[in-house]
Design an enzyme around this catalytic site. Structure first.
Site, PDB file in Angstrom:
ATOM      1  N   LYS A 206      28.480   7.862 -31.996  1.00  0.00           N
ATOM      2  CA  LYS A 206      26.620   7.525 -31.330  1.00  0.00           C
ATOM      3  C   LYS A 206      25.998   6.185 -32.205  1.00  0.00           C
ATOM      4  CE  LYS A 206      22.822  10.927 -31.330  1.00  0.00           C
ATOM      5  NZ  LYS A 206      22.329  11.936 -31.831  1.00  0.00           N
ATOM      6  N   GLU A 212      34.298   5.584 -41.201  1.00  0.00           N
ATOM      7  CA  GLU A 212      35.247   5.741 -40.950  1.00  0.00           C
ATOM      8  C   GLU A 212      35.811   4.833 -40.071  1.00  0.00           C
ATOM      9  OE1 GLU A 212      33.188   7.937 -42.105  1.00  0.00           O
ATOM     10  OE2 GLU A 212      33.973   8.894 -43.804  1.00  0.00           O
TER      11      GLU A 212
HETATM   12  O1  LIG Z   1      29.221   9.112 -33.678  1.00  0.00           O
HETATM   13  P1  LIG Z   1      29.054   8.631 -34.971  1.00  0.00           P
HETATM   14  O2  LIG Z   1      27.334   8.469 -35.075  1.00  0.00           O
HETATM   15  O3  LIG Z   1      29.987   8.219 -35.380  1.00  0.00           O
HETATM   16  O4  LIG Z   1      28.881  10.147 -36.139  1.00  0.00           O
HETATM   17  C1  LIG Z   1      29.860  11.148 -36.133  1.00  0.00           C
HETATM   18  C2  LIG Z   1      30.194  12.124 -37.058  1.00  0.00           C
HETATM   19  O5  LIG Z   1      29.830  12.225 -37.876  1.00  0.00           O
HETATM   20  C3  LIG Z   1      28.969  13.280 -38.160  1.00  0.00           C
HETATM   21  O6  LIG Z   1      27.204  12.417 -37.939  1.00  0.00           O
HETATM   22  C4  LIG Z   1      28.385  13.941 -39.037  1.00  0.00           C
HETATM   23  O7  LIG Z   1      28.792  13.337 -40.005  1.00  0.00           O
HETATM   24  C5  LIG Z   1      28.697  14.028 -37.103  1.00  0.00           C
HETATM   25  O8  LIG Z   1      27.623  14.935 -36.825  1.00  0.00           O
HETATM   26  C6  LIG Z   1      29.040  13.000 -35.779  1.00  0.00           C
HETATM   27  O9  LIG Z   1      29.700  13.845 -35.049  1.00  0.00           O
END
Ligand SMILES: O=P(O)(O)OC[C@H]1O[C@](O)(CO)[C@@H](O)[C@@H]1O
Length: 550
Positions: A206, A212
């Site tokens: 998102k 990671e």
């Molecule tokens: O989709 P992104 O922004 O990579 O975030 C992945 C996940 O990391 C979090 O923000 C928690 O670290 C979750 O809420 C989310 O689903």
């Protein structure tokens, strides 16, 4: 706004809980032959039996009074109509329009949400059809055979849980893999057997900043470019799903390969958005739509059914009853259907990241337990591992048992054995067996009195352990969509009653910030300053050992 603890309904529940703790479910069942009829809800996709909870009709009336005092119906409308109920981030919470198959128009800040959703779905359809039919070609003009989804948390757990659950519905046009861990072992293992010419990567994030995911995506790019000797190959092998087009473009993803999601979709509720693209690629777009239809069916039930007949509302009230009023601290999710083997991990994020908080909407400390820790495993495996604890430890762990009437993969004789255990376990957890029964039973087996005296206390099961049983007709894309939406709405109702901000996740930020500082110290000569002695000691030891190894 009134504190929950000063509501008359809240206080009455506390008083009632004190009385109910003296009761045993065996007596409640003996006193009322219609308990199952009274405390179960039948929906098109599933049956929810909640009669094996330490409840009476009075309990349910009092819980419903609490739900009314907390204006569940009003808050539910606020969510469905796009009010900014994610207070700390000042955002609407609109995972329901993603699956609104009635396509009811909805505007948010002058934007037509329904149109945006439909446009993205159309793009997902075109894309997934093209890849599945072999029209999307890699850099050497070969068709795609493997899809690797790179993402973590909500950008991984939803699609992977569904892919695993619906394996039997895949026509195997494509092999779908998931990489979430930044431990290089995972991506190395996934990529090892794959041919770079035939792999499509979906970078799902998102924010498009998650370390990671970005690290794994960069490794995947290097792997592709080192095989193709061509930077241009990235455009044919990488797509992104994100709410941040700019970040995805800066990473090198071609603009036309970006699928939008929006800030009004929470990560852990994003399965229904383009984050679900691996599901559409694996099963075909039609089956992805069926998943959405199932969720939409549950949305309609949640929005329209009276609170007393409303399955998500009941699950939430029972969780609050068991945890906040009766004191349980954890809850087990126990699927008996093999296809649901990732469900407890999925629900762990959904519930614990949403409601695992200790201040109210107003930033004041909550003075009552909020949600339990969620854990679980396939029921049959659990029976031979941790059910001992469920049956005989001093801690009460309310559990949801989830099974199917019909197996997706029938193998003669197996399903009856499975389901016999499914039904037996909730019965045993509820009824238990007292010492008199144990002694009588041992006596009928001609055991010596000294053996009976020694063993009897160990064989006592107090019972009175609450369970919900969710019996699905069969796992299909549609019923699975309903099941997941059932829990999403349960979590929403819990958050409202407990006055928790369910849609933010500030608790994951502190560790993220520290990790980036420590990473710098690991990668450079900088000493491990600015830490407590334990952390500094561990970092120094690690650096000493890696320099020796190097
Ligand atoms: O989709 P992104 O922004 O990579 O975030 C992945 C996940 O990391 C979090 O923000 C928690 O670290 C979750 O809420 C989310 O689903």
């Amino acid at each position: 706004m009134t504190a929950r603890t000063s509501l008359a309904s809240w206080q009455a529940l506390h008083a009632h809980a004190r009385q109910m703790k003296q009761q045993h479910m065996n007596d409640l069942f003996a006193a009322d032959a219609r308990r199952f009829d009274k405390f179960s809800i039948q929906l098109p996709s599933l049956l929810l039996d909640y009669s094996k909870n330490l409840i009476t009709e009075q309990t349910m009336q009092q819980l419903l009074a609490l739900a009314q005092d907390c204006d569940i119906s009003g808050w539910r409308e606020k969510m469905f109509t796009g009010e900014a109920i994610n207070r700390t981030e000042n955002r609407a919470v609109l995972h329901t329009p993603l699956r609104n198959r009635s396509k009811t128009p909805l505007e948010l800040d002058g934007e037509n949400i329904t149109l945006q959703v439909e446009q993205t779905l159309a793009k997902m359809k075109n894309f997934s059809d093209k890849v599945r039919q072999g029209h999307w070609k890699g850099y050497s003009d070969k068709r795609i055979t493997d899809v690797v989804n790179i993402g973590v948390g909500g950008s991984n757990l939803g699609p992977q849980t569904v892919t695993e659950a619906l394996k039997q519905y895949s026509d195997n046009s494509l092999n779908v893999h998931y990489v979430s861990n930044v431990d290089g072992a995972q991506i190395a293992e996934v990529l090892r057997p794959l041919n770079p010419e035939k792999v499509l990567f979906i970078v799902s994030s998102k924010t498009f900043t998650t370390t990671e995911t970005m690290t794994n995506a960069a490794t995947a790019v290097k792997w592709l470019v080192s095989a193709s000797f061509d930077e241009q190959a990235v455009a044919k092998h990488f797509i992104a799903v994100t709410a941040s087009r700019d970040n995805a473009k800066a990473f090198g993803i071609a603009a036309e390969n970006i699928f939008d999601m929006w800030d009004w979709v929470g990560g852990r509720f994003s399965l229904w958005s383009a984050i679900g693209l691996p599901v559409a690629l694996d099963l075909g777009f039609k089956q992805f739509i069926e998943l959405l239809e199932g969720a939409h069916e549950m949305d309609r039930h949640f929005r329209q059914a009276p609170l007393a007949d409303n399955a998500p509302v009941m699950l939430a009230l029972l969780s609050i009853w068991n945890c906040t009023f009766l004191g349980a601290q954890s809850q087990a999710i126990l699927p008996y259907d093999q296809s649901l083997h990732m469900l407890s991990a999925y629900l762990q994020q959904a519930e614990m990241e949403s409601n695992g908080k200790s201040v109210t909407w107003h930033g004041e400390p909550v003075s009552y337990p909020t949600v339990p820790s969620i854990w679980g495993e396939l029921g049959i495996n659990g029976q031979h591992a941790f059910y001992q604890y469920l049956h005989q430890s001093n801690n009460i762990v309310p559990a949801d048992f989830i099974g199917s009437v019909e197996s997706i993969t029938p193998v003669r004789g197996h399903h009856e054995t499975l389901m016999a255990n499914f039904f037996a376990q909730t019965q045993a957890l509820m009824s238990g067996v007292d010492e008199a029964q144990v002694r009588a039973d041992l006596a009928t087996k001609d055991r010596q009195q000294d053996y009976i005296d020694k063993v009897a206390p160990h064989k006592v099961h107090k019972g009175n352990r609450p369970t919900n049983t969710i019996l699905m007709e069969r796992i299909t894309p549609k019923t699975l969509g309903s099941l997941i939406a059932l829990y999403e709405h349960k979590i929403f109702v819990q958050g409202i009653i407990l006055q928790i901000c369910s849609f933010d996740q500030w608790g994951v930020e502190l560790g993220k910030g520290l990790a980036s500082k420590i990473q710098h110290q690991l990668e450079t000569d900088e000493t491990a300053a600015g830490h407590d002695s334990s952390t500094a000691g561990l970092i120094s030891y690690y650096k000493k050992m890696t320099s020796k190894a190097g």
